[in-house]
Design an enzyme around this catalytic site. Structure first.
Site, mmCIF file in Angstrom:
data_model
loop_
_atom_site.group_PDB
_atom_site.id
_atom_site.type_symbol
_atom_site.label_atom_id
_atom_site.label_comp_id
_atom_site.label_asym_id
_atom_site.label_seq_id
_atom_site.Cartn_x
_atom_site.Cartn_y
_atom_site.Cartn_z
ATOM 1 N N GLU A 40 39.996 24.982 37.638
ATOM 2 C CA GLU A 40 39.647 23.933 36.681
ATOM 3 C C GLU A 40 40.192 24.296 35.296
ATOM 4 O O GLU A 40 40.887 23.524 34.673
ATOM 5 C CB GLU A 40 38.122 23.764 36.653
ATOM 6 C CG GLU A 40 37.629 22.641 35.777
ATOM 7 C CD GLU A 40 38.039 21.249 36.261
ATOM 8 O OE1 GLU A 40 38.556 21.117 37.383
ATOM 9 O OE2 GLU A 40 37.852 20.296 35.493
ATOM 10 N N LYS A 112 23.845 39.876 40.711
ATOM 11 C CA LYS A 112 23.232 40.951 39.934
ATOM 12 C C LYS A 112 21.755 40.636 39.704
ATOM 13 O O LYS A 112 21.342 39.479 39.815
ATOM 14 C CB LYS A 112 23.953 41.077 38.598
ATOM 15 C CG LYS A 112 25.332 41.699 38.727
ATOM 16 C CD LYS A 112 25.729 42.349 37.426
ATOM 17 C CE LYS A 112 26.921 43.238 37.615
ATOM 18 N NZ LYS A 112 27.266 43.951 36.389
ATOM 19 N N GLU A 139 40.664 42.671 34.122
ATOM 20 C CA GLU A 139 39.609 42.155 35.004
ATOM 21 C C GLU A 139 39.701 40.633 35.040
ATOM 22 O O GLU A 139 39.735 39.986 33.995
ATOM 23 C CB GLU A 139 38.228 42.580 34.500
ATOM 24 C CG GLU A 139 37.112 42.124 35.444
ATOM 25 C CD GLU A 139 35.722 42.557 34.986
ATOM 26 O OE1 GLU A 139 35.204 43.531 35.540
ATOM 27 O OE2 GLU A 139 35.179 41.915 34.066
#
Ligand code: 0O2
Length: 211
Positions: A40, A112, A139
């Site tokens: 997107e 998490k 990352e």
């Protein structure tokens, strides 16, 4: 000192700039071929020096080891409409010849404790400098729009509470993460119909774009 940091971070700036162009190029190709794009929008940033130093201090990383040990100085974020798109984006990245994936962290299957969900890839990306090639760690975080909404809000609250949330806020955020998860699930079940509607819509109208 400031100049030293500027020089140290220059290849990271270059890597983020190049990767943004390349990842947005994937989206462009899907659109040109009139296919649903799994991407997107894409954002990228180089971690500010103060955040690098804070993270290094928290993790006991000596300054001379920051380059090898800190994997997210260069950061890219890919936002997708549907959870299914995330897998497709990971596969596209896996097949690329211009980078190498060195670690994958699936915080979608294993969210998490905070409620955070996202798919992380640590990659090695070569930048061409006037002194030769330099491999940069970066990352890539891949997430749905709903996961991004949650993470953005939680991140700003983190600043306010300096990472120590009152119990009630922690629970509210966990509930909000669950709601975002439910939204993703719901959207997945009506994905085909949404995509059909988007296809018809994109033929009739211009679109807002992030670049
Ligand atoms: P910023 O400001 O986004 O750069 P660890 O933090 O030890 O669990 P590690 O090895 O640093 O793990 O890498 P991980 O967890 O794969 O990625 C850390 C990054 O993921 C964070 O970077 C955030 O961008 C994001 N992230 C991870 N957990 C959470 C969370 O609970 N909430 C939000 N909003 N984002 C999260 P930085 O450096 O912490 O921050």
């Amino acid at each position: 000192m400031e100049k030293e940091w500027e020089l140290f971070l220059a290849p990271y700036e270059q890597a983020v700039g190049e990767m943004k162009v390349k990842l947005r190029g994937i989206r462009k190709q899907f659109r040109e071929q009139n296919k649903h794009t799994p991407i997107e929008f894409v954002t990228g940033r180089v971690k500010p020096v103060d955040s690098i130093l804070t993270k290094a201090a928290l993790r006991n990383i000596p300054v001379e080891r920051i380059e090898e040990e800190m994997q997210d100085i260069a950061g890219l974020r890919i936002m997708c409409q549907f959870v299914e798109d995330i897998r497709q984006v990971v596969d596209i990245i896996r097949n690329r010849k211009d980078l190498q994936i060195i670690q994958e962290r699936d915080y979608i299957t294993n969210k998490k404790e905070s409620g955070y969900r996202s798919y992380h890839l640590v990659i090695e990306y070569p930048v061409q400098l006037i002194t030769g090639e330099k491999k940069i760690l970066a990352e890539i975080q891949i997430r749905t729009l709903a996961m991004n909404f949650w993470a953005t809000i939680e991140h700003s609250l983190n600043y306010k509470y300096q990472g120590v949330f009152p119990e009630e806020m922690k629970e509210r955020l966990q509930r909000a993460a669950e709601a975002a998860y439910q939204l993703d699930e719901e959207m997945s079940t009506i994905r085909e119909e949404i995509q059909e509607a988007q296809h018809l819509f994109s033929h009739g109208r211009g679109k807002f774009q992030d670049n």
